[in-house]
Design an enzyme around this catalytic site. Structure first.
Site, PDB file in Angstrom:
ATOM      1  N   SER A 143       0.860  -1.183   0.000  1.00 23.02           N
ATOM      2  CA  SER A 143       0.000   0.000   0.000  1.00 23.02           C
ATOM      3  C   SER A 143       0.895   1.231   0.000  1.00 23.02           C
ATOM      4  O   SER A 143       2.054   1.166   0.418  1.00 23.02           O
ATOM      5  CB  SER A 143      -0.886   0.006   1.249  1.00 23.02           C
ATOM      6  OG  SER A 143      -1.538   1.251   1.414  1.00 23.02           O
ATOM      7  N   TYR A 156      -1.570  -0.072  10.648  1.00 17.80           N
ATOM      8  CA  TYR A 156      -1.754  -0.521   9.262  1.00 17.80           C
ATOM      9  C   TYR A 156      -0.496  -0.242   8.443  1.00 17.80           C
ATOM     10  O   TYR A 156      -0.003  -1.112   7.714  1.00 17.80           O
ATOM     11  CB  TYR A 156      -2.960   0.178   8.648  1.00 17.80           C
ATOM     12  CG  TYR A 156      -3.192  -0.162   7.188  1.00 17.80           C
ATOM     13  CD1 TYR A 156      -3.559  -1.451   6.813  1.00 17.80           C
ATOM     14  CD2 TYR A 156      -3.048   0.805   6.194  1.00 17.80           C
ATOM     15  CE1 TYR A 156      -3.773  -1.768   5.476  1.00 17.80           C
ATOM     16  CE2 TYR A 156      -3.261   0.503   4.870  1.00 17.80           C
ATOM     17  CZ  TYR A 156      -3.624  -0.785   4.502  1.00 17.80           C
ATOM     18  OH  TYR A 156      -3.826  -1.102   3.186  1.00 17.80           O
TER      19      TYR A 156
END
Length: 249
Positions: A143, A156
Site C-alpha cells: 500500500s 496498518y
C-alpha cells in the site's frame, strides 16, 4: 508483454475488490487460477463468471491466510490440477484504521495476522515448488501506507512497511534463482476495505477532511499485476506505486 496462456496463478483474497479484479484480469490474459478466500460462495460465483467468459480453469479453495495449512492446501490443489504454480498473488489484507490511543488491540492483531503472517505463509507454501522448477513470480500487494504514515494508519502502515521489507529482502535472496518478486503499492482504491473501520473518530475525520484525492478502481491495480507478471523472463518489475490523480477543484 508475453502471453499468460497456460500459466497458473494463486490469488488470495479473491472474493472481492482487488483480488477479484486480479483474478478476472489474469484469466482474461490466459492464466488458470486457484482462488483463495474465506467466503466460498463468493469464490464460486467468481469462478462461474470467469468460466462463462473464458476457457480458463478455476479451482476454488476456501481458506484463511492466517492458517498456513490453508495456503499449503491451495498449492497442493494447484499441483494436482495443473502440475505447477507460476504466480502467487499475495493480495489478502485488512485495513482497520484507528488511533493508537483508542487501544484497538484485537484489530492490531488481526492486521498483523492477515497482512504480515498471511504474506509469509503464502511465501512458505509456494517457494519450495518455485525453487524446484527454477521459475515463478511472487507479487505482494502492499500500500502507499507502506511508504508514508498518516494519522490513524500507524499500525496498518507498520504492516504494509513490513510487506515492502519482505518483498525487498525476498527479491534479493532470489535474484539468481529464476523466481521473481514484485511489490505493488496501491493508493486509495474504491473497495469494501473502509467498511470495516470501527474507530468512530477515524470515520469522523474522513467525513470532515474534504479530500481532493479521487479513488482508483480495483481494475487499475489488476492491470498493474498483469503487467508485472507478463514481462519477459529476464525482466523483474521490483516495485510499482499506483496512485489516483488529484481531482480538479
Amino acid at each position: 508483454m508475453k502471453s499468460l496462456e497456460g500459466k497458473v496463478a494463486i490469488v488470495t483474497g479473491a472474493s472481492s475488490g482487488i483480488g477479484e479484479a486480479i483474478a478476472s484480469d489474469l484469466a482474461g490474459k490466459g492464466a488458470n487460477l486457484v482462488l483463495v478466500a474465506r467466503r466460498e460462495e463468493r469464490l464460486k460465483e467468481l469462478a462461474d463468471k470467469i468460466g462463462g467468459s473464458s476457457s480458463q480453469k478455476v479451482v476454488v479453495v476456501q481458506g484463511d491466510v492466517t492458517k498456513k495449512e490453508d495456503l499449503e492446501t491451495a498449492v497442493q490443489k494447484a499441483k494436482e490440477e495443473f502440475g505447477k504454480v507460476d504466480f502467487l498473488i499475495n493480495n489478502a489484507g485488512v485495513m482497520l484504521l484507528s488511533f493508537l490511543k483508542n487501544d484497538k488491540i484485537e484489530e492490531w492483531e488481526q492486521m498483523v495476522d492477515v497482512n504480515i503472517k498471511g504474506v509469509l505463509f503464502g511465501i512458505h507454501a509456494v517457494l519450495p515448488e518455485m525453487l524446484k522448477q527454477g521459475s515463478g513470480h511472487i507479487v505482494n500487494v502492499s500500500s502507499v501506507a507502506g511508504h508514508e504514515v498518516f494519522p490513524s494508519s500507524t499500525v496498518y502502515s507498520a504492516t504494509k512497511y513490513a510487506v515492502r521489507a519482505l518483498s525487498i529482502g525476498l527479491e534479493k535472496e532470489l535474484s539468481k534463482t529464476g523466481v521473481r518478486v514484485t511489490n505493488i503499492s496501491p493508493g486509495a482504491v474504491s473497495t469494501e476495505l473502509t467498511e470495516h473501520i470501527s474507530d468512530k473518530e477515524v470515520l469522523q475525520m474522513f467525513e470532515s477532511s474534504g479530500s481532493t484525492t479521487g479513488f482508483l478502481q480495483a481494475n487499475d491495480i489488476a492491470h498493474a499485476v498483469t503487467y508485472a507478471v507478463s514481462q519477459p523472463d529476464y525482466v523483474n518489475v521490483n516495485e510499482m506505486i499506483v496512485r489516483p490523480m488529484q481531482k480538479k477543484e
